[in-house]
Design a protein around this motif. Structure first.
Motif, PDB file in Angstrom:
ATOM      1  N   GLN A  98      -0.239  69.660  -9.193  1.00  0.00           N
ATOM      2  CA  GLN A  98      -0.330  68.382  -9.910  1.00  0.00           C
ATOM      3  C   GLN A  98      -1.749  67.827  -9.866  1.00  0.00           C
ATOM      4  O   GLN A  98      -2.216  67.224 -10.831  1.00  0.00           O
ATOM      5  N   LEU A  99      -2.439  68.036  -8.750  1.00  0.00           N
ATOM      6  CA  LEU A  99      -3.815  67.562  -8.603  1.00  0.00           C
ATOM      7  C   LEU A  99      -4.825  68.516  -9.248  1.00  0.00           C
ATOM      8  O   LEU A  99      -5.823  68.068  -9.817  1.00  0.00           O
ATOM      9  N   GLY A 100      -4.579  69.815  -9.142  1.00  0.00           N
ATOM     10  CA  GLY A 100      -5.569  70.799  -9.543  1.00  0.00           C
ATOM     11  C   GLY A 100      -5.539  71.222 -10.997  1.00  0.00           C
ATOM     12  O   GLY A 100      -6.598  71.380 -11.621  1.00  0.00           O
ATOM     13  N   VAL A 101      -4.364  71.410 -11.568  1.00  0.00           N
ATOM     14  CA  VAL A 101      -4.271  71.902 -12.947  1.00  0.00           C
ATOM     15  C   VAL A 101      -4.930  70.947 -13.945  1.00  0.00           C
ATOM     16  O   VAL A 101      -5.598  71.403 -14.876  1.00  0.00           O
ATOM     17  N   PRO A 102      -4.827  69.615 -13.786  1.00  0.00           N
ATOM     18  CA  PRO A 102      -5.497  68.718 -14.737  1.00  0.00           C
ATOM     19  C   PRO A 102      -7.034  68.773 -14.707  1.00  0.00           C
ATOM     20  O   PRO A 102      -7.691  68.118 -15.516  1.00  0.00           O
ATOM     21  N   LEU A 103      -7.601  69.570 -13.819  1.00  0.00           N
ATOM     22  CA  LEU A 103      -9.055  69.724 -13.782  1.00  0.00           C
ATOM     23  C   LEU A 103      -9.565  70.661 -14.873  1.00  0.00           C
ATOM     24  O   LEU A 103     -10.771  70.711 -15.133  1.00  0.00           O
ATOM     25  N   ILE A 104      -8.644  71.412 -15.501  1.00  0.00           N
ATOM     26  CA  ILE A 104      -9.040  72.364 -16.536  1.00  0.00           C
ATOM     27  C   ILE A 104      -8.281  72.074 -17.831  1.00  0.00           C
ATOM     28  O   ILE A 104      -7.233  71.428 -17.818  1.00  0.00           O
ATOM     29  N   ASP A 136     -13.628  78.821 -15.491  1.00  0.00           N
ATOM     30  CA  ASP A 136     -13.700  78.513 -16.919  1.00  0.00           C
ATOM     31  C   ASP A 136     -13.003  77.167 -17.099  1.00  0.00           C
ATOM     32  O   ASP A 136     -11.813  77.037 -16.793  1.00  0.00           O
ATOM     33  N   SER A 137     -13.729  76.173 -17.579  1.00  0.00           N
ATOM     34  CA  SER A 137     -13.149  74.835 -17.692  1.00  0.00           C
ATOM     35  C   SER A 137     -12.189  74.689 -18.864  1.00  0.00           C
ATOM     36  O   SER A 137     -11.403  73.756 -18.919  1.00  0.00           O
ATOM     37  N   GLY A 138     -12.220  75.610 -19.814  1.00  0.00           N
ATOM     38  CA  GLY A 138     -11.303  75.549 -20.948  1.00  0.00           C
ATOM     39  C   GLY A 138     -11.668  74.451 -21.922  1.00  0.00           C
ATOM     40  O   GLY A 138     -12.816  73.992 -21.970  1.00  0.00           O
ATOM     41  N   SER A 139     -10.695  74.007 -22.694  1.00  0.00           N
ATOM     42  CA  SER A 139     -10.925  72.986 -23.718  1.00  0.00           C
ATOM     43  C   SER A 139     -11.232  71.631 -23.081  1.00  0.00           C
ATOM     44  O   SER A 139     -11.020  71.423 -21.886  1.00  0.00           O
ATOM     45  N   MET A 140     -11.708  70.732 -23.904  1.00  0.00           N
ATOM     46  CA  MET A 140     -12.033  69.384 -23.421  1.00  0.00           C
ATOM     47  C   MET A 140     -10.782  68.593 -23.058  1.00  0.00           C
ATOM     48  O   MET A 140     -10.805  67.779 -22.147  1.00  0.00           O
ATOM     49  N   ASP A 141      -9.691  68.801 -23.792  1.00  0.00           N
ATOM     50  CA  ASP A 141      -8.440  68.101 -23.489  1.00  0.00           C
ATOM     51  C   ASP A 141      -7.827  68.684 -22.232  1.00  0.00           C
ATOM     52  O   ASP A 141      -7.718  69.908 -22.084  1.00  0.00           O
ATOM     53  N   LYS A 142      -7.399  67.806 -21.343  1.00  0.00           N
ATOM     54  CA  LYS A 142      -6.810  68.222 -20.065  1.00  0.00           C
ATOM     55  C   LYS A 142      -5.360  67.724 -19.993  1.00  0.00           C
ATOM     56  O   LYS A 142      -5.031  66.669 -20.517  1.00  0.00           O
ATOM     57  N   PRO A 143      -4.496  68.477 -19.312  1.00  0.00           N
ATOM     58  CA  PRO A 143      -3.104  68.026 -19.192  1.00  0.00           C
ATOM     59  C   PRO A 143      -2.989  66.826 -18.251  1.00  0.00           C
ATOM     60  O   PRO A 143      -3.849  66.602 -17.404  1.00  0.00           O
ATOM     61  N   VAL A 144      -1.927  66.083 -18.436  1.00  0.00           N
ATOM     62  CA  VAL A 144      -1.580  64.970 -17.548  1.00  0.00           C
ATOM     63  C   VAL A 144      -0.220  65.273 -16.932  1.00  0.00           C
ATOM     64  O   VAL A 144       0.486  66.199 -17.356  1.00  0.00           O
ATOM     65  N   LEU A 145       0.148  64.509 -15.922  1.00  0.00           N
ATOM     66  CA  LEU A 145       1.389  64.777 -15.183  1.00  0.00           C
ATOM     67  C   LEU A 145       2.633  64.864 -16.064  1.00  0.00           C
ATOM     68  O   LEU A 145       3.554  65.611 -15.760  1.00  0.00           O
ATOM     69  N   SER A 146       2.669  64.127 -17.139  1.00  0.00           N
ATOM     70  CA  SER A 146       3.865  64.128 -17.988  1.00  0.00           C
ATOM     71  C   SER A 146       3.940  65.343 -18.910  1.00  0.00           C
ATOM     72  O   SER A 146       4.942  65.536 -19.595  1.00  0.00           O
ATOM     73  N   GLN A 156       6.374  78.395 -17.739  1.00  0.00           N
ATOM     74  CA  GLN A 156       6.340  77.093 -18.393  1.00  0.00           C
ATOM     75  C   GLN A 156       7.117  76.108 -17.547  1.00  0.00           C
ATOM     76  O   GLN A 156       8.262  76.377 -17.175  1.00  0.00           O
ATOM     77  N   PHE A 157       6.505  74.975 -17.225  1.00  0.00           N
ATOM     78  CA  PHE A 157       7.196  73.960 -16.438  1.00  0.00           C
ATOM     79  C   PHE A 157       6.522  72.605 -16.586  1.00  0.00           C
ATOM     80  O   PHE A 157       5.344  72.499 -16.940  1.00  0.00           O
ATOM     81  N   GLN A 158       7.299  71.590 -16.308  1.00  0.00           N
ATOM     82  CA  GLN A 158       6.804  70.217 -16.298  1.00  0.00           C
ATOM     83  C   GLN A 158       5.880  70.074 -15.096  1.00  0.00           C
ATOM     84  O   GLN A 158       6.221  70.479 -13.988  1.00  0.00           O
ATOM     85  N   LEU A 159       4.717  69.524 -15.291  1.00  0.00           N
ATOM     86  CA  LEU A 159       3.746  69.401 -14.200  1.00  0.00           C
ATOM     87  C   LEU A 159       4.293  68.540 -13.060  1.00  0.00           C
ATOM     88  O   LEU A 159       3.977  68.782 -11.896  1.00  0.00           O
ATOM     89  N   THR A 160       5.156  67.591 -13.360  1.00  0.00           N
ATOM     90  CA  THR A 160       5.753  66.763 -12.304  1.00  0.00           C
ATOM     91  C   THR A 160       6.732  67.543 -11.428  1.00  0.00           C
ATOM     92  O   THR A 160       7.099  67.074 -10.362  1.00  0.00           O
ATOM     93  N   ASP A 161       7.159  68.726 -11.881  1.00  0.00           N
ATOM     94  CA  ASP A 161       8.156  69.508 -11.144  1.00  0.00           C
ATOM     95  C   ASP A 161       7.558  70.556 -10.214  1.00  0.00           C
ATOM     96  O   ASP A 161       8.304  71.337  -9.627  1.00  0.00           O
ATOM     97  N   VAL A 162       6.236  70.602 -10.105  1.00  0.00           N
ATOM     98  CA  VAL A 162       5.597  71.611  -9.248  1.00  0.00           C
ATOM     99  C   VAL A 162       4.989  70.938  -8.029  1.00  0.00           C
ATOM    100  O   VAL A 162       4.966  69.708  -7.918  1.00  0.00           O
ATOM    101  N   ILE A 163       4.483  71.759  -7.111  1.00  0.00           N
ATOM    102  CA  ILE A 163       3.915  71.226  -5.873  1.00  0.00           C
ATOM    103  C   ILE A 163       2.721  70.320  -6.163  1.00  0.00           C
ATOM    104  O   ILE A 163       2.052  70.445  -7.183  1.00  0.00           O
ATOM    105  N   GLU A 164       2.459  69.423  -5.240  1.00  0.00           N
ATOM    106  CA  GLU A 164       1.405  68.428  -5.419  1.00  0.00           C
ATOM    107  C   GLU A 164       0.033  69.056  -5.636  1.00  0.00           C
ATOM    108  O   GLU A 164      -0.782  68.541  -6.406  1.00  0.00           O
ATOM    109  N   GLY A 165      -0.244  70.182  -4.999  1.00  0.00           N
ATOM    110  CA  GLY A 165      -1.516  70.867  -5.192  1.00  0.00           C
ATOM    111  C   GLY A 165      -1.751  71.244  -6.645  1.00  0.00           C
ATOM    112  O   GLY A 165      -2.868  71.132  -7.161  1.00  0.00           O
TER     113      GLY A 165
END
Length: 164
Positions: free
Chosen positions: A112-118, A63-73, A101-110
């Motif tokens: 950081q790369l994958g979550v902004p796809l949705i 499920d791609s979710g909403s059109m707005d996607k998160p960014v690293l910040s 709940q966490f800052q995307l910059t504080d999690v593993i690189e996988g």
């Protein structure tokens, strides 16, 4: 007769030393994991995964979710289940404890790369190689040195992005 006494004396020592090589006497390091590679996991699964830009990160968006996607910040709010490729779950949220709940910059690189796809409400499965996770060293609890993540652990995350 003198040699027989020496043999009788050394025989118990020999038995003790011989038994020291047996693995059954010592606990197995919990940071050693029996898992399969991501390639084997993909081959055994019925889902058609895509690789993200030759990074080694594979994903499937259910499920791609909403059109707005998160960014690293961004701070993300998500429900997830993290497992090794052998199916052993090492971490997850539940309805009882709510989403994480966490800052995307504080999690593993996988992540950081994958979550902004949705977008918000989106669901994704990430197949994360150890290089984009915790690397080639085991992750141990600093309080008691208990193993949390074995070295070279490829991971499977099912994520539902609630908000960001």
């Amino acid at each position: 007769m003198k040699n027989l006494g020496l043999i009788t004396l050394l025989f118990p020592v020999f038995l003790f030393l011989a038994s020291c090589g047996e693995d059954d006497d010592f606990p197995v390091d919990p940071c050693i994991s029996e898992t399969i590679s991501l390639e084997e996991f993909i081959d055994s699964d019925s889902i058609a995964y895509s690789e993200l830009n030759s990074t080694g990160l594979y994903y499937f968006i259910s499920d791609s979710g909403s059109m707005d996607k998160p960014v690293l910040s961004d701070t993300v709010v998500a429900h997830y289940r993290g497992a090794f490729t052998n199916g052993v779950i090492f971490d997850q949220t539940t309805t009882a404890n709510g989403p994480a709940q966490f800052q995307l910059t504080d999690v593993i690189e996988g992540w950081q790369l994958g979550v902004p796809l949705i977008g918000k409400g989106g669901e994704i499965r990430l197949l994360i190689p150890f290089e984009l996770a915790y690397g080639d060293q085991p992750l141990r609890d600093p309080r008691n040195q208990q193993c949390i993540i074995p070295a070279n652990s490829d991971m499977v995350f099912d994520i539902r992005l609630e908000d960001f």
